[in-house]
Design a protein around this motif. Structure first.
Motif, PDB file in Angstrom:
ATOM      1  N   ASN A  11       0.846  -1.213   0.000  1.00  0.00           N
ATOM      2  CA  ASN A  11       0.000   0.000   0.000  1.00  0.00           C
ATOM      3  C   ASN A  11       0.871   1.249   0.000  1.00  0.00           C
ATOM      4  O   ASN A  11       0.642   2.189   0.754  1.00  0.00           O
ATOM      5  CB  ASN A  11      -0.931   0.029   1.232  1.00  0.00           C
ATOM      6  CG  ASN A  11      -1.880  -1.146   1.233  1.00  0.00           C
ATOM      7  OD1 ASN A  11      -2.317  -1.588   0.158  1.00  0.00           O
ATOM      8  ND2 ASN A  11      -2.186  -1.669   2.396  1.00  0.00           N
ATOM      9  N   GLY A  13       1.545   3.401  -2.444  1.00  0.00           N
ATOM     10  CA  GLY A  13       1.202   4.572  -3.251  1.00  0.00           C
ATOM     11  C   GLY A  13       1.820   4.595  -4.641  1.00  0.00           C
ATOM     12  O   GLY A  13       1.469   5.458  -5.453  1.00  0.00           O
ATOM     13  N   GLY A  15       1.509   3.116  -7.954  1.00  0.00           N
ATOM     14  CA  GLY A  15       0.441   2.314  -8.572  1.00  0.00           C
ATOM     15  C   GLY A  15       0.955   1.024  -9.183  1.00  0.00           C
ATOM     16  O   GLY A  15       2.058   0.981  -9.731  1.00  0.00           O
ATOM     17  N   GLU A  16       0.123  -0.030  -9.062  1.00  0.00           N
ATOM     18  CA  GLU A  16       0.485  -1.331  -9.653  1.00  0.00           C
ATOM     19  C   GLU A  16       0.753  -1.190 -11.148  1.00  0.00           C
ATOM     20  O   GLU A  16       1.674  -1.792 -11.696  1.00  0.00           O
ATOM     21  CB  GLU A  16      -0.703  -2.276  -9.490  1.00  0.00           C
ATOM     22  CG  GLU A  16      -0.403  -3.579  -8.801  1.00  0.00           C
ATOM     23  CD  GLU A  16      -1.685  -4.362  -8.576  1.00  0.00           C
ATOM     24  OE1 GLU A  16      -2.044  -5.140  -9.473  1.00  0.00           O
ATOM     25  OE2 GLU A  16      -2.330  -4.157  -7.524  1.00  0.00           O
ATOM     26  N   ASP A  17      -0.095  -0.355 -11.808  1.00  0.00           N
ATOM     27  CA  ASP A  17       0.057  -0.154 -13.251  1.00  0.00           C
ATOM     28  C   ASP A  17       1.367   0.588 -13.564  1.00  0.00           C
ATOM     29  O   ASP A  17       1.997   0.356 -14.597  1.00  0.00           O
ATOM     30  CB  ASP A  17      -1.147   0.604 -13.814  1.00  0.00           C
ATOM     31  CG  ASP A  17      -1.419   1.878 -13.032  1.00  0.00           C
ATOM     32  OD1 ASP A  17      -1.115   1.920 -11.821  1.00  0.00           O
ATOM     33  OD2 ASP A  17      -1.918   2.855 -13.632  1.00  0.00           O
ATOM     34  N   VAL A  18       1.783   1.456 -12.652  1.00  0.00           N
ATOM     35  CA  VAL A  18       3.023   2.212 -12.860  1.00  0.00           C
ATOM     36  C   VAL A  18       4.226   1.264 -12.749  1.00  0.00           C
ATOM     37  O   VAL A  18       5.147   1.306 -13.561  1.00  0.00           O
ATOM     38  CB  VAL A  18       3.127   3.367 -11.828  1.00  0.00           C
ATOM     39  CG1 VAL A  18       4.482   4.050 -11.906  1.00  0.00           C
ATOM     40  CG2 VAL A  18       1.997   4.364 -12.047  1.00  0.00           C
ATOM     41  N   ALA A 101       7.072   8.479  -9.128  1.00  0.00           N
ATOM     42  CA  ALA A 101       6.286   7.838  -8.064  1.00  0.00           C
ATOM     43  C   ALA A 101       7.200   7.241  -6.990  1.00  0.00           C
ATOM     44  O   ALA A 101       6.937   7.375  -5.787  1.00  0.00           O
ATOM     45  CB  ALA A 101       5.383   6.760  -8.664  1.00  0.00           C
TER      46      ALA A 101
END
Ligand code: OGA
Ligand code: NI
Length: 283
Positions: A11, A13, A15-18, A101
């Motif tokens: 968790n 922050g 992103g999984e897609d990132v 990120a």
């Protein structure tokens, strides 16, 4: 209290897609035909983007089984992005996104660590974490006999903090009381390693964990390590708040970060050899 461990954050922050976006782009880079990758091959450490292989290592008996990218990933500027490969086309945008990120996560972690140590949340902001952020993308193809090779030699990271995406193939090991323990991949998690500078600044309270990577015979493994660096000219030493002359004297002398980088290189990353010349005599 001494904390010497790898921790994994979930968790977080980023992103999984990132994460997946950049991992896919990097995997595509490695999958390109050799002639497309050849122009990036270099052993010149000053290059902001280069591809290299462990077969050039000369480290005695052990053979290493690794190709890697070493690149500068932050601060992201138009100029820096031009140093990254144009192919695959997803590489530049996905790296820029991932790098921003991860950097944000690193700054959050550093604020929390500083707060936990009673140092004031902004302690690591500025020069201690403001160097040019480097990234290692480590690519370990399946090895027919993993008992003969290592992916990465035992080392502590030279900088402040590492944020590592190891994907879902195990291979990272951390040394704990003389034994190598597997850092099991947790889906979606990022591994956080304290570097040598964290150990020195906290006067040993947050010690740098020695780690290595092993190979396996059936799956390609790829890890992405983002290395949060001090500025080269930054003065480093134990924070006065972490030192008490009577009960917890300073374990390390002051130095300039570039001096440490030099020593790290000369000592081939061996933990004790590297730290030797930075310890104070009482220790
Ligand atoms: C590194 C590192 C570990 C891994 O790049 O410094 O420790 O799992 N990588 O590949
Ligand atoms: Ni490392």
């Amino acid at each position: 209290m001494l904390i010497r461990s790898s921790m994994q954050v979930v968790n977080h922050g980023v992103g999984e897609d990132v994460v997946r976006g950049f991992r896919d782009a990097a995997a595509e880079f490695f999958a390109m035909p050799a002639e497309k990758k050849l122009p990036y091959c270099s052993s010149d450490q000053s290059k902001p983007f280069r591809l290299a292989t462990s077969t050039t290592y000369d480290r005695g008996e052990t053979q290493y089984w690794l190709d890697y990218l070493k690149l500068q990933c932050h601060p992201v500027s138009d100029e820096l992005v031009q140093d990254w490969p144009a192919e695959p086309t997803s590489f530049r945008p996905r790296l820029a996104e991932f790098s921003e990120a991860v950097h944000e996560l690193a700054q959050t972690l550093l604020r929390l660590i500083a707060e936990g140590l009673g140092l004031g949340t902004g302690f690591f902001a500025g020069d201690l974490s403001g160097g040019e952020t480097q990234m290692n993308v480590n690519y370990y193809p399946p090895c027919p006999d993993p008992s003969l090779t290592l992916g990465l030699l035992p080392h502590c990271d030279r900088h402040l903090l590492t944020v590592l995406s190891q994907g879902d193939v195990a291979g990272l090991q951390a040394r704990h009381i003389g034994r190598w323990l597997l850092v099991r991949p947790i889906p979606g998690a990022l591994v956080i390693n304290f570097g040598h500078q964290m150990e020195i600044i906290t006067n040993g309270a947050l010690a740098s964990v020695e780690h290595r990577a092993v190979t396996n015979s059936d799956r390609t493994r790829m890890s992405v390590a983002t290395l949060i660096m001090p500025k080269m000219e930054c003065r480093i030493g134990p924070a006065p708040e972490m030192v008490d002359e009577a009960t917890n004297p300073s374990k390390f002398r002051e130095f300039v970060f570039s001096e440490f980088m030099e020593a790290y290189y000369t000592a081939s990353a061996s933990r004790e050899d590297v730290l030797e010349s930075f310890r104070t005599h009482e220790n």
